[in-house]
Design an enzyme around this catalytic site. Structure first.
Site, PDB file in Angstrom:
ATOM      1  CG  HIS A 183      49.242  30.803  32.990  1.00 59.66           C
ATOM      2  ND1 HIS A 183      50.523  31.274  32.874  1.00 59.66           N
ATOM      3  CD2 HIS A 183      48.619  31.655  33.852  1.00 59.66           C
ATOM      4  CE1 HIS A 183      50.671  32.364  33.613  1.00 59.66           C
ATOM      5  NE2 HIS A 183      49.527  32.615  34.226  1.00 59.66           N
TER       6      HIS A 183
ATOM      7  CE  LYS B 223      51.340  41.354  36.645  1.00 59.91           C
ATOM      8  NZ  LYS B 223      51.298  39.950  36.814  1.00 59.91           N
TER       9      LYS B 223
ATOM     10  NE  ARG C 113      49.205  32.266  41.521  1.00 64.71           N
ATOM     11  CZ  ARG C 113      50.055  33.247  41.399  1.00 64.71           C
ATOM     12  NH1 ARG C 113      51.278  33.003  41.005  1.00 64.71           N
ATOM     13  NH2 ARG C 113      49.707  34.485  41.699  1.00 64.71           N
TER      14      ARG C 113
ATOM     15  CB  SER D  53      54.880  34.855  34.643  1.00 60.77           C
ATOM     16  OG  SER D  53      53.695  34.237  34.227  1.00 60.77           O
TER      17      SER D  53
HETATM   18  N1  COA Z   1      49.662  29.110  37.414  1.00 61.76           N
HETATM   19  C1  COA Z   1      50.791  29.804  37.466  1.00 61.76           C
HETATM   20  N2  COA Z   1      50.844  31.135  37.619  1.00 61.76           N
HETATM   21  C2  COA Z   1      49.681  31.780  37.706  1.00 61.76           C
HETATM   22  C3  COA Z   1      48.459  31.126  37.657  1.00 61.76           C
HETATM   23  C4  COA Z   1      48.467  29.723  37.506  1.00 61.76           C
HETATM   24  N3  COA Z   1      47.344  29.005  37.460  1.00 61.76           N
HETATM   25  N4  COA Z   1      47.471  32.036  37.777  1.00 61.76           N
HETATM   26  C5  COA Z   1      48.066  33.211  37.900  1.00 61.76           C
HETATM   27  N5  COA Z   1      49.397  33.060  37.866  1.00 61.76           N
HETATM   28  C6  COA Z   1      50.407  34.111  38.027  1.00 61.76           C
HETATM   29  C7  COA Z   1      50.875  34.716  36.756  1.00 61.76           C
HETATM   30  O1  COA Z   1      51.970  33.990  36.247  1.00 61.76           O
HETATM   31  C8  COA Z   1      51.258  36.098  37.196  1.00 61.76           C
HETATM   32  O2  COA Z   1      52.572  36.049  37.713  1.00 61.76           O
HETATM   33  P1  COA Z   1      53.497  37.355  37.712  1.00 61.76           P
HETATM   34  O3  COA Z   1      52.849  38.349  38.614  1.00 61.76           O
HETATM   35  O4  COA Z   1      54.762  36.836  38.216  1.00 61.76           O
HETATM   36  O5  COA Z   1      53.567  37.845  36.291  1.00 61.76           O
HETATM   37  C9  COA Z   1      50.287  36.399  38.343  1.00 61.76           C
HETATM   38  O6  COA Z   1      49.798  35.155  38.750  1.00 61.76           O
HETATM   39  C10 COA Z   1      49.079  37.197  37.986  1.00 61.76           C
HETATM   40  O7  COA Z   1      49.004  37.315  36.618  1.00 61.76           O
HETATM   41  P2  COA Z   1      47.772  37.156  35.676  1.00 61.76           P
HETATM   42  O8  COA Z   1      46.864  36.084  36.060  1.00 61.76           O
HETATM   43  O9  COA Z   1      48.322  37.099  34.305  1.00 61.76           O
HETATM   44  O10 COA Z   1      47.014  38.454  35.949  1.00 61.76           O
HETATM   45  P3  COA Z   1      47.525  39.867  35.723  1.00 61.76           P
HETATM   46  O11 COA Z   1      47.474  40.526  37.043  1.00 61.76           O
HETATM   47  O12 COA Z   1      48.810  39.955  34.997  1.00 61.76           O
HETATM   48  O13 COA Z   1      46.420  40.405  34.707  1.00 61.76           O
HETATM   49  C11 COA Z   1      44.221  41.206  34.095  1.00 61.76           C
HETATM   50  C12 COA Z   1      45.225  40.837  35.173  1.00 61.76           C
HETATM   51  C13 COA Z   1      44.825  41.286  32.701  1.00 61.76           C
HETATM   52  C14 COA Z   1      43.148  40.152  34.083  1.00 61.76           C
HETATM   53  C15 COA Z   1      43.617  42.557  34.540  1.00 61.76           C
HETATM   54  O14 COA Z   1      44.650  43.470  34.774  1.00 61.76           O
HETATM   55  C16 COA Z   1      42.666  43.138  33.531  1.00 61.76           C
HETATM   56  O15 COA Z   1      41.573  42.657  33.339  1.00 61.76           O
HETATM   57  N6  COA Z   1      43.079  44.233  32.847  1.00 61.76           N
HETATM   58  C17 COA Z   1      42.274  44.898  31.829  1.00 61.76           C
HETATM   59  C18 COA Z   1      41.835  46.281  32.264  1.00 61.76           C
HETATM   60  C19 COA Z   1      40.580  46.180  33.101  1.00 61.76           C
HETATM   61  O16 COA Z   1      39.549  45.708  32.688  1.00 61.76           O
HETATM   62  N7  COA Z   1      40.728  46.662  34.340  1.00 61.76           N
HETATM   63  C20 COA Z   1      39.705  46.536  35.333  1.00 61.76           C
HETATM   64  C21 COA Z   1      39.795  45.180  35.967  1.00 61.76           C
HETATM   65  S1  COA Z   1      38.912  45.119  37.448  1.00 61.76           S
END
Ligand code: COA
Length: 162
Positions: free
Chosen positions: A18, A42, A91, A129
């Site tokens: 990140h 989650k 990724r 994560s």
């Molecule tokens: N390096 C390491 N890990 C990475 C990474 C990187 N460059 N990019 C993503 N990841 C990992 C994260 O660690 C995470 O791992 P985990 O699943 O083990 O926790 C995973 O990829 C995805 O996580 P993240 O990028 O944090 O996305 P998310 O799915 O947790 O969150 C939101 C997504 C918050 C952007 C999305 O749910 C959202 O916008 N919610 C708001 C409500 C909304 O508007 N909904 C409609 C959306 S269409």
């Protein structure tokens, strides 16, 4: 014109993958809001204050980067901070379907917001994560995967028996 981007996520916890995306985004945009979702789908291990705190400690003294949290729709948060772009890291091919669906849904809700994908550095392409939390629970080494402050926090999980 101020080019403002939002980099949203659950950051439970923030990893070096990140950090790499945030630092590269800060070279392109005038301001990057790292937006921690308060109630992700989650169940997070770390509280919202802990997740925000770990980001702040890992990214201190960087003027262009603002750490914030949000609830509700991402497009509404982006509008509130006057962002024109959403940054997401990719990724591997396995990220594509989910990201494609999110980008199209967000565009449907707000066509003025552009989602920009940045390829993660190959060093972090395997990282997530959840993986760091699992290694911490099992007492393994996560050297180089997370910033030093997060490392300390993850180590304390084992001591606390979490
Ligand atoms: N390096 C390491 N890990 C990475 C990474 C990187 N460059 N990019 C993503 N990841 C990992 C994260 O660690 C995470 O791992 P985990 O699943 O083990 O926790 C995973 O990829 C995805 O996580 P993240 O990028 O944090 O996305 P998310 O799915 O947790 O969150 C939101 C997504 C918050 C952007 C999305 O749910 C959202 O916008 N919610 C708001 C409500 C909304 O508007 N909904 C409609 C959306 S269409």
């Amino acid at each position: 014109m101020n080019r403002i981007a939002v980099y949203p996520g659950s950051f439970d916890p923030v990893t070096n993958g990140h950090i790499d995306i945030i630092e590269r985004a800060a070279k392109i945009f005038d301001a990057v809001y790292v937006a921690v979702i308060r109630n992700p789908e989650k169940s997070p291990l770390f509280s919202i204050d802990e997740r925000v705190g770990m980001l702040k400690a890992s990214l201190k003294a960087r003027k262009k980067i603002r750490i914030d949290s949000f609830d509700g729709l991402l497009v509404e948060y982006a509008r509130a901070v006057k962002a024109t772009s959403i940054i997401r890291g990719l990724r591997a091919v396995s990220d594509f379907d989910y990201e494609f669906q999110m980008a199209l849904t967000n565009r449907r809700m707000d066509p003025s917001l552009e989602t920009i994908f940045m390829m993660t550095d190959y060093k972090y392409s395997y990282l997530s994560s959840s993986l760091t939390k699992e290694i911490a629970r099992l007492g393994g080494s996560f050297e180089g995967m997370v910033p030093p402050g997060v490392m300390r926090k993850l180590r304390s999980l084992k001591e606390r028996g979490v």
